[in-house]
Write a protein that holds these residues in place. Structure first.
Motif, PDB file in Angstrom:
ATOM      1  N   ASP A   1      51.717  48.917  39.576  1.00  0.00           N
ATOM      2  CA  ASP A   1      52.765  50.088  39.585  1.00  0.00           C
ATOM      3  C   ASP A   1      53.903  49.497  40.259  1.00  0.00           C
ATOM      4  O   ASP A   1      53.437  48.375  41.413  1.00  0.00           O
ATOM      5  CB  ASP A   1      52.554  51.341  39.193  1.00  0.00           C
ATOM      6  N   HIS A   2      54.866  49.999  41.118  1.00  0.00           N
ATOM      7  CA  HIS A   2      56.271  48.986  41.682  1.00  0.00           C
ATOM      8  C   HIS A   2      56.000  47.670  42.208  1.00  0.00           C
ATOM      9  O   HIS A   2      55.775  48.090  43.387  1.00  0.00           O
ATOM     10  CB  HIS A   2      55.507  50.116  43.017  1.00  0.00           C
ATOM     11  N   ILE A   3      55.918  47.336  41.220  1.00  0.00           N
ATOM     12  CA  ILE A   3      56.071  46.222  40.997  1.00  0.00           C
ATOM     13  C   ILE A   3      58.196  45.715  40.866  1.00  0.00           C
ATOM     14  O   ILE A   3      58.285  46.851  40.909  1.00  0.00           O
ATOM     15  CB  ILE A   3      55.785  44.977  39.656  1.00  0.00           C
ATOM     16  N   ASP A   4      57.816  44.995  42.540  1.00  0.00           N
ATOM     17  CA  ASP A   4      60.106  44.560  42.791  1.00  0.00           C
ATOM     18  C   ASP A   4      60.347  44.330  41.563  1.00  0.00           C
ATOM     19  O   ASP A   4      59.896  43.425  40.473  1.00  0.00           O
ATOM     20  CB  ASP A   4      60.000  43.869  43.641  1.00  0.00           C
ATOM     21  N   SER A   5      61.739  45.332  41.147  1.00  0.00           N
ATOM     22  CA  SER A   5      62.085  44.853  40.015  1.00  0.00           C
ATOM     23  C   SER A   5      62.516  43.158  39.644  1.00  0.00           C
ATOM     24  O   SER A   5      62.881  42.302  40.195  1.00  0.00           O
ATOM     25  CB  SER A   5      63.151  46.288  40.469  1.00  0.00           C
ATOM     26  N   GLY A   6      62.242  42.811  37.884  1.00  0.00           N
ATOM     27  CA  GLY A   6      62.610  41.660  37.762  1.00  0.00           C
ATOM     28  C   GLY A   6      61.350  40.856  38.002  1.00  0.00           C
ATOM     29  O   GLY A   6      60.831  39.618  36.910  1.00  0.00           O
ATOM     30  N   LYS A   7      59.973  41.329  38.632  1.00  0.00           N
ATOM     31  CA  LYS A   7      58.743  40.579  39.136  1.00  0.00           C
ATOM     32  C   LYS A   7      57.650  40.332  38.141  1.00  0.00           C
ATOM     33  O   LYS A   7      56.284  39.832  38.093  1.00  0.00           O
ATOM     34  CB  LYS A   7      58.475  40.475  40.490  1.00  0.00           C
ATOM     35  N   ALA A   8      58.079  41.231  37.086  1.00  0.00           N
ATOM     36  CA  ALA A   8      56.879  41.581  35.547  1.00  0.00           C
ATOM     37  C   ALA A   8      56.302  40.398  35.189  1.00  0.00           C
ATOM     38  O   ALA A   8      54.747  40.096  34.694  1.00  0.00           O
ATOM     39  CB  ALA A   8      57.502  42.518  35.027  1.00  0.00           C
ATOM     40  N   LEU A   9      57.318  39.658  34.838  1.00  0.00           N
ATOM     41  CA  LEU A   9      57.036  38.651  34.519  1.00  0.00           C
ATOM     42  C   LEU A   9      55.885  37.327  34.824  1.00  0.00           C
ATOM     43  O   LEU A   9      54.756  36.951  34.295  1.00  0.00           O
ATOM     44  CB  LEU A   9      58.531  37.661  33.107  1.00  0.00           C
ATOM     45  N   LYS A  10      56.512  37.561  35.973  1.00  0.00           N
ATOM     46  CA  LYS A  10      55.442  36.686  36.812  1.00  0.00           C
ATOM     47  C   LYS A  10      54.226  37.488  37.099  1.00  0.00           C
ATOM     48  O   LYS A  10      53.647  36.525  37.188  1.00  0.00           O
ATOM     49  CB  LYS A  10      55.987  36.048  38.126  1.00  0.00           C
ATOM     50  N   VAL A  11      54.068  38.899  37.226  1.00  0.00           N
ATOM     51  CA  VAL A  11      52.435  39.681  36.624  1.00  0.00           C
ATOM     52  C   VAL A  11      51.688  39.135  36.038  1.00  0.00           C
ATOM     53  O   VAL A  11      50.880  38.362  36.041  1.00  0.00           O
ATOM     54  CB  VAL A  11      53.046  40.758  37.565  1.00  0.00           C
ATOM     55  N   ILE A  12      52.521  38.680  34.766  1.00  0.00           N
ATOM     56  CA  ILE A  12      51.516  39.034  33.939  1.00  0.00           C
ATOM     57  C   ILE A  12      51.423  37.271  33.555  1.00  0.00           C
ATOM     58  O   ILE A  12      50.323  36.534  33.110  1.00  0.00           O
ATOM     59  CB  ILE A  12      51.994  39.539  32.484  1.00  0.00           C
ATOM     60  N   LYS A  13      51.947  36.575  34.240  1.00  0.00           N
ATOM     61  CA  LYS A  13      51.975  34.959  34.027  1.00  0.00           C
ATOM     62  C   LYS A  13      50.761  34.392  34.765  1.00  0.00           C
ATOM     63  O   LYS A  13      49.520  33.943  34.042  1.00  0.00           O
ATOM     64  CB  LYS A  13      53.163  34.268  34.399  1.00  0.00           C
ATOM     65  N   ILE A  14      50.849  35.173  36.283  1.00  0.00           N
ATOM     66  CA  ILE A  14      49.376  35.335  37.276  1.00  0.00           C
ATOM     67  C   ILE A  14      47.789  36.087  36.033  1.00  0.00           C
ATOM     68  O   ILE A  14      47.028  35.173  36.461  1.00  0.00           O
ATOM     69  CB  ILE A  14      49.913  35.728  38.063  1.00  0.00           C
ATOM     70  N   MET A  15      48.100  36.670  35.472  1.00  0.00           N
ATOM     71  CA  MET A  15      47.315  37.293  34.917  1.00  0.00           C
ATOM     72  C   MET A  15      46.780  36.019  33.511  1.00  0.00           C
ATOM     73  O   MET A  15      46.046  36.794  33.035  1.00  0.00           O
ATOM     74  CB  MET A  15      47.381  38.612  34.590  1.00  0.00           C
ATOM     75  N   GLY A  16      47.514  34.878  33.249  1.00  0.00           N
ATOM     76  CA  GLY A  16      46.972  34.497  32.664  1.00  0.00           C
ATOM     77  C   GLY A  16      47.041  34.897  30.962  1.00  0.00           C
ATOM     78  O   GLY A  16      47.189  34.696  30.077  1.00  0.00           O
ATOM     79  N   ILE A  17      48.442  36.067  30.888  1.00  0.00           N
ATOM     80  CA  ILE A  17      48.677  36.068  29.151  1.00  0.00           C
ATOM     81  C   ILE A  17      50.062  35.893  28.898  1.00  0.00           C
ATOM     82  O   ILE A  17      50.418  36.127  29.445  1.00  0.00           O
ATOM     83  CB  ILE A  17      49.048  38.314  29.871  1.00  0.00           C
ATOM     84  N   ASP A  18      49.541  34.846  27.613  1.00  0.00           N
ATOM     85  CA  ASP A  18      50.402  34.528  26.746  1.00  0.00           C
ATOM     86  C   ASP A  18      49.660  34.476  25.470  1.00  0.00           C
ATOM     87  O   ASP A  18      49.151  35.734  25.009  1.00  0.00           O
ATOM     88  CB  ASP A  18      49.851  32.725  27.074  1.00  0.00           C
ATOM     89  N   GLU A  19      50.142  33.889  24.845  1.00  0.00           N
ATOM     90  CA  GLU A  19      49.598  34.271  23.156  1.00  0.00           C
ATOM     91  C   GLU A  19      48.975  34.591  22.944  1.00  0.00           C
ATOM     92  O   GLU A  19      49.216  35.270  21.271  1.00  0.00           O
ATOM     93  CB  GLU A  19      51.051  32.801  22.251  1.00  0.00           C
ATOM     94  N   ASN A  20      48.081  33.909  23.472  1.00  0.00           N
ATOM     95  CA  ASN A  20      46.526  34.731  22.898  1.00  0.00           C
ATOM     96  C   ASN A  20      45.473  36.266  23.152  1.00  0.00           C
ATOM     97  O   ASN A  20      44.681  35.843  23.085  1.00  0.00           O
ATOM     98  CB  ASN A  20      45.849  33.388  23.503  1.00  0.00           C
ATOM     99  N   VAL A  21      46.823  36.588  24.204  1.00  0.00           N
ATOM    100  CA  VAL A  21      46.075  37.778  24.258  1.00  0.00           C
ATOM    101  C   VAL A  21      45.222  38.930  23.365  1.00  0.00           C
ATOM    102  O   VAL A  21      46.226  38.816  22.410  1.00  0.00           O
ATOM    103  CB  VAL A  21      47.810  38.532  24.953  1.00  0.00           C
ATOM    104  N   THR A  22      43.982  39.463  23.547  1.00  0.00           N
ATOM    105  CA  THR A  22      44.036  40.433  22.863  1.00  0.00           C
ATOM    106  C   THR A  22      43.138  41.271  22.938  1.00  0.00           C
ATOM    107  O   THR A  22      43.013  42.026  21.889  1.00  0.00           O
ATOM    108  CB  THR A  22      42.322  39.762  22.590  1.00  0.00           C
ATOM    109  N   SER A  23      44.373  41.872  23.981  1.00  0.00           N
ATOM    110  CA  SER A  23      44.674  43.234  24.102  1.00  0.00           C
ATOM    111  C   SER A  23      45.430  43.777  24.277  1.00  0.00           C
ATOM    112  O   SER A  23      46.755  43.271  24.386  1.00  0.00           O
ATOM    113  CB  SER A  23      43.328  44.270  25.989  1.00  0.00           C
ATOM    114  N   VAL A  24      46.414  45.114  25.022  1.00  0.00           N
ATOM    115  CA  VAL A  24      46.652  46.105  24.664  1.00  0.00           C
ATOM    116  C   VAL A  24      47.401  45.613  25.827  1.00  0.00           C
ATOM    117  O   VAL A  24      47.189  45.644  26.569  1.00  0.00           O
ATOM    118  CB  VAL A  24      47.193  47.660  24.092  1.00  0.00           C
ATOM    119  N   VAL A  25      49.120  45.209  26.541  1.00  0.00           N
ATOM    120  CA  VAL A  25      49.567  44.863  27.047  1.00  0.00           C
ATOM    121  C   VAL A  25      51.799  45.518  27.213  1.00  0.00           C
ATOM    122  O   VAL A  25      52.135  45.014  25.956  1.00  0.00           O
ATOM    123  CB  VAL A  25      50.398  43.157  27.610  1.00  0.00           C
TER     124      VAL A  25
END
Ligand SMILES: Nc1ncnc2c1ncn2[C@@H]1O[C@H](COP(=O)(O)OP(=O)(O)OP(=O)(O)O)[C@@H](O)[C@H]1O
Ligand SMILES: [Mg+2]
Ligand SMILES: [Zn+2]
Length: 157
Positions: free
Chosen positions: A16-40
């Motif tokens: 929470d409280h991620i600087d506006s616009g940075k969420a996509l970088k956060v999911i990239k850091i977490m390695g979340i991509d098209e192969n994701v298998t949980s709810v994001v």
């Protein structure tokens, strides 16, 4: 009008409280991509009481490892990490922007010792290391070649 809400998660992590616009970088850091298998859930540009706008990332069945936490602290220095257990916030921590950054960002200078090829057995690879000169905007200076890294967020390893 119908109201739609984000489905609550039973177990997982809310960043929470991620600087506006940075969420996509956060999911990239977490390695979340098209192969994701949980709810994001990625929620961007939400009006916030603390700052004008913020982003939120909610990931089911996932916690953050130390390396991911360090990277998120760099690109989202105001973030809070909420561990969700059985639908409740079981633990809340604020990320700590580091003073030194080792091994998670690569130096852009091709002649820097941290980019030297380790062709000879005698050479140990040198782990990249930076001093954090400011967090907003993020400014990193290489400890070895003393160059300031341009667009540091694009050089996460
Ligand atoms: N089960 C859940 N599923 C999805 N999101 C959740 C769940 N529980 C809490 N959250 C989200 O986690 C974040 C932190 O929840 P909390 O209840 O601590 O809110 P808060 O009191 O506003 O916290 P803060 O002061 O850190 O803003 C909020 O974005 C909330 O929407
Ligand atoms: Mg809140
Ligand atoms: Zn360097």
């Amino acid at each position: 009008m119908k109201e739609f809400r984000i489905q609550p998660i039973k177990n997982g992590t809310v960043i929470d409280h991620i600087d506006s616009g940075k969420a996509l970088k956060v999911i990239k850091i977490m390695g979340i991509d098209e192969n994701v298998t949980s709810v994001v859930s990625v929620i961007m540009h939400v009006p916030s009481s603390k700052k004008d706008f913020k982003d939120i990332v909610k990931v089911e069945d996932r916690e953050l490892n130390p390396k991911e936490l360090k990277k998120i602290a760099l690109i989202a220095p105001n973030a809070t990490i909420n561990i969700i257990r059985d639908y409740e916030v079981a633990k809340k921590t604020k990320v700590k922007p580091p003073e030194k950054v080792s091994g998670i960002v690569r130096c852009a200078n091709p002649n820097c010792i941290t980019n030297a090829r380790t062709s000879m057995e005698t050479f140990e690879p040198v782990e990249p290391e930076f001093t954090v000169e400011s967090t907003k905007p993020l400014r990193l200076r290489c400890v070895y070649c003393e160059r300031e890294l341009e667009n540091p967020e694009e050089h996460l390893i």
